[in-house]
Design a protein around this motif. Structure first.
Motif, PDB file in Angstrom:
ATOM      1  N   VAL A  10       0.869  -1.172   0.000  1.00  0.00           N
ATOM      2  CA  VAL A  10       0.000   0.000   0.000  1.00  0.00           C
ATOM      3  C   VAL A  10       0.910   1.227   0.000  1.00  0.00           C
ATOM      4  O   VAL A  10       1.845   1.299   0.797  1.00  0.00           O
ATOM      5  CB  VAL A  10      -0.916   0.015   1.247  1.00  0.00           C
ATOM      6  CG1 VAL A  10      -1.816   1.237   1.233  1.00  0.00           C
ATOM      7  CG2 VAL A  10      -1.734  -1.264   1.340  1.00  0.00           C
ATOM      8  N   ILE A  70      -5.959   0.544   4.708  1.00  0.00           N
ATOM      9  CA  ILE A  70      -6.420   1.262   3.509  1.00  0.00           C
ATOM     10  C   ILE A  70      -7.586   2.180   3.867  1.00  0.00           C
ATOM     11  O   ILE A  70      -7.629   3.342   3.449  1.00  0.00           O
ATOM     12  CB  ILE A  70      -6.809   0.271   2.395  1.00  0.00           C
ATOM     13  CG1 ILE A  70      -5.544  -0.395   1.831  1.00  0.00           C
ATOM     14  CG2 ILE A  70      -7.610   0.951   1.288  1.00  0.00           C
ATOM     15  CD1 ILE A  70      -5.815  -1.574   0.922  1.00  0.00           C
ATOM     16  N   GLU A  82      -3.213   1.213  -3.735  1.00  0.00           N
ATOM     17  CA  GLU A  82      -3.306  -0.008  -2.946  1.00  0.00           C
ATOM     18  C   GLU A  82      -2.908  -1.245  -3.734  1.00  0.00           C
ATOM     19  O   GLU A  82      -2.908  -2.339  -3.217  1.00  0.00           O
ATOM     20  CB  GLU A  82      -4.702  -0.172  -2.359  1.00  0.00           C
ATOM     21  CG  GLU A  82      -5.809  -0.147  -3.380  1.00  0.00           C
ATOM     22  CD  GLU A  82      -7.160  -0.155  -2.719  1.00  0.00           C
ATOM     23  OE1 GLU A  82      -7.634  -1.252  -2.408  1.00  0.00           O
ATOM     24  OE2 GLU A  82      -7.740   0.928  -2.535  1.00  0.00           O
TER      25      GLU A  82
END
Length: 84
Positions: A10, A70, A82
């Motif tokens: 991420v 996230i 992501e």
């Protein structure tokens, strides 16, 4: 402690515009959430910290912490990507 890795990293930008961070594991996510988070009052941040702790304790799989991270990054408006 064994590092619990994310399947996909991420990418976030918690500070300066030229300082992207690639988060690849639960420990990376937890460190960022605890030390360098731009909005410490966010509800999603607290949920992400709890998810990271659950993974570290072996109660949940890493994907749970990744998804919570996230969500917190979206709440703090620092998510850049992501999926790499």
């Amino acid at each position: 402690m064994r590092t619990r890795r994310f399947r996909k990293p991420v990418v976030v930008q918690p500070g300066r515009i030229d300082r992207d961070r690639v988060v690849t594991s639960v420990s990376d996510a937890a460190e960022l959430l605890l030390r360098d988070w731009p909005r410490p009052d966010g509800k999603a941040r607290l949920a992400a910290i709890e998810a990271c702790l659950a993974v570290i304790r072996g109660e949940k799989p890493p994907r749970i912490a990744r998804q919570a991270f996230i969500t917190a990054a979206k709440e703090a408006r620092i998510l850049l990507g992501e999926e790499i």
